[in-house]
Design a protein around this motif. Sequence first.
Motif, PDB file in Angstrom:
ATOM      1  N   ILE A 104      38.552  37.018  52.170  1.00  0.00           N
ATOM      2  CA  ILE A 104      38.956  37.425  50.870  1.00  0.00           C
ATOM      3  C   ILE A 104      37.870  38.589  50.567  1.00  0.00           C
ATOM      4  O   ILE A 104      36.800  38.319  51.024  1.00  0.00           O
ATOM      5  CB  ILE A 104      39.003  36.286  50.060  1.00  0.00           C
ATOM      6  CG1 ILE A 104      39.496  36.902  48.409  1.00  0.00           C
ATOM      7  CG2 ILE A 104      37.561  35.852  49.898  1.00  0.00           C
ATOM      8  CD1 ILE A 104      39.778  35.641  47.526  1.00  0.00           C
ATOM      9  N   THR A 123      38.619  31.579  49.764  1.00  0.00           N
ATOM     10  CA  THR A 123      37.163  31.340  48.999  1.00  0.00           C
ATOM     11  C   THR A 123      36.302  30.336  49.930  1.00  0.00           C
ATOM     12  O   THR A 123      35.120  30.540  49.530  1.00  0.00           O
ATOM     13  CB  THR A 123      37.343  31.166  47.578  1.00  0.00           C
ATOM     14  OG1 THR A 123      37.800  29.818  47.366  1.00  0.00           O
ATOM     15  CG2 THR A 123      38.077  31.978  46.934  1.00  0.00           C
ATOM     16  N   HIS A 124      36.934  29.142  50.581  1.00  0.00           N
ATOM     17  CA  HIS A 124      36.275  28.224  51.103  1.00  0.00           C
ATOM     18  C   HIS A 124      35.746  28.803  52.634  1.00  0.00           C
ATOM     19  O   HIS A 124      34.751  28.503  53.110  1.00  0.00           O
ATOM     20  CB  HIS A 124      37.066  27.121  51.131  1.00  0.00           C
ATOM     21  CG  HIS A 124      37.198  26.543  49.683  1.00  0.00           C
ATOM     22  ND1 HIS A 124      36.391  26.238  48.901  1.00  0.00           N
ATOM     23  CD2 HIS A 124      38.659  26.566  49.102  1.00  0.00           C
ATOM     24  CE1 HIS A 124      36.862  25.747  47.791  1.00  0.00           C
ATOM     25  NE2 HIS A 124      38.340  25.974  47.869  1.00  0.00           N
ATOM     26  N   ARG A 180      38.882  38.411  45.119  1.00  0.00           N
ATOM     27  CA  ARG A 180      38.073  37.153  44.220  1.00  0.00           C
ATOM     28  C   ARG A 180      38.425  37.646  42.693  1.00  0.00           C
ATOM     29  O   ARG A 180      38.750  36.809  41.809  1.00  0.00           O
ATOM     30  CB  ARG A 180      36.680  37.246  44.356  1.00  0.00           C
ATOM     31  CG  ARG A 180      36.277  36.596  45.619  1.00  0.00           C
ATOM     32  CD  ARG A 180      34.638  36.625  45.730  1.00  0.00           C
ATOM     33  NE  ARG A 180      34.419  36.220  47.045  1.00  0.00           N
ATOM     34  CZ  ARG A 180      34.590  35.049  47.725  1.00  0.00           C
ATOM     35  NH1 ARG A 180      34.725  33.876  46.791  1.00  0.00           N
ATOM     36  NH2 ARG A 180      34.261  34.581  48.921  1.00  0.00           N
TER      37      ARG A 180
END
Length: 106
Positions: A73, A19-20, A78
């Motif tokens: 992702i 997610t980063h 998510r």
Amino acid sequence: MAISITTELLDGCVLALLTHEDYYGYALTQQVQEFTPVSESTMYPVLRRLKKENWVITYDQPFQGRNRRYYQITATGRQRLQEIQLDWQNYQSTINRILGGTDDGK
């Protein structure tokens, strides 16, 4: 002493890192290893499974005459991460109560 990590938690760790930013396989393995002992031979099947489930997609980028496969992702990934996070919070709360933690103030 290391506590073994479940498949679901390992999936969650990988998805959370993604997610980063996007990572290539070796760099992602290194990131996960900062938190829990995991080998490359464990990580690549995890990455294949995440891709099969459409929780991640891959793309290649050239690097020093070779291609690096990056993992990214997806929206479905998510959603899966949110499910894993909720499961983890519930599990953690239960274990804290059993072990005498202060989760519920008792």
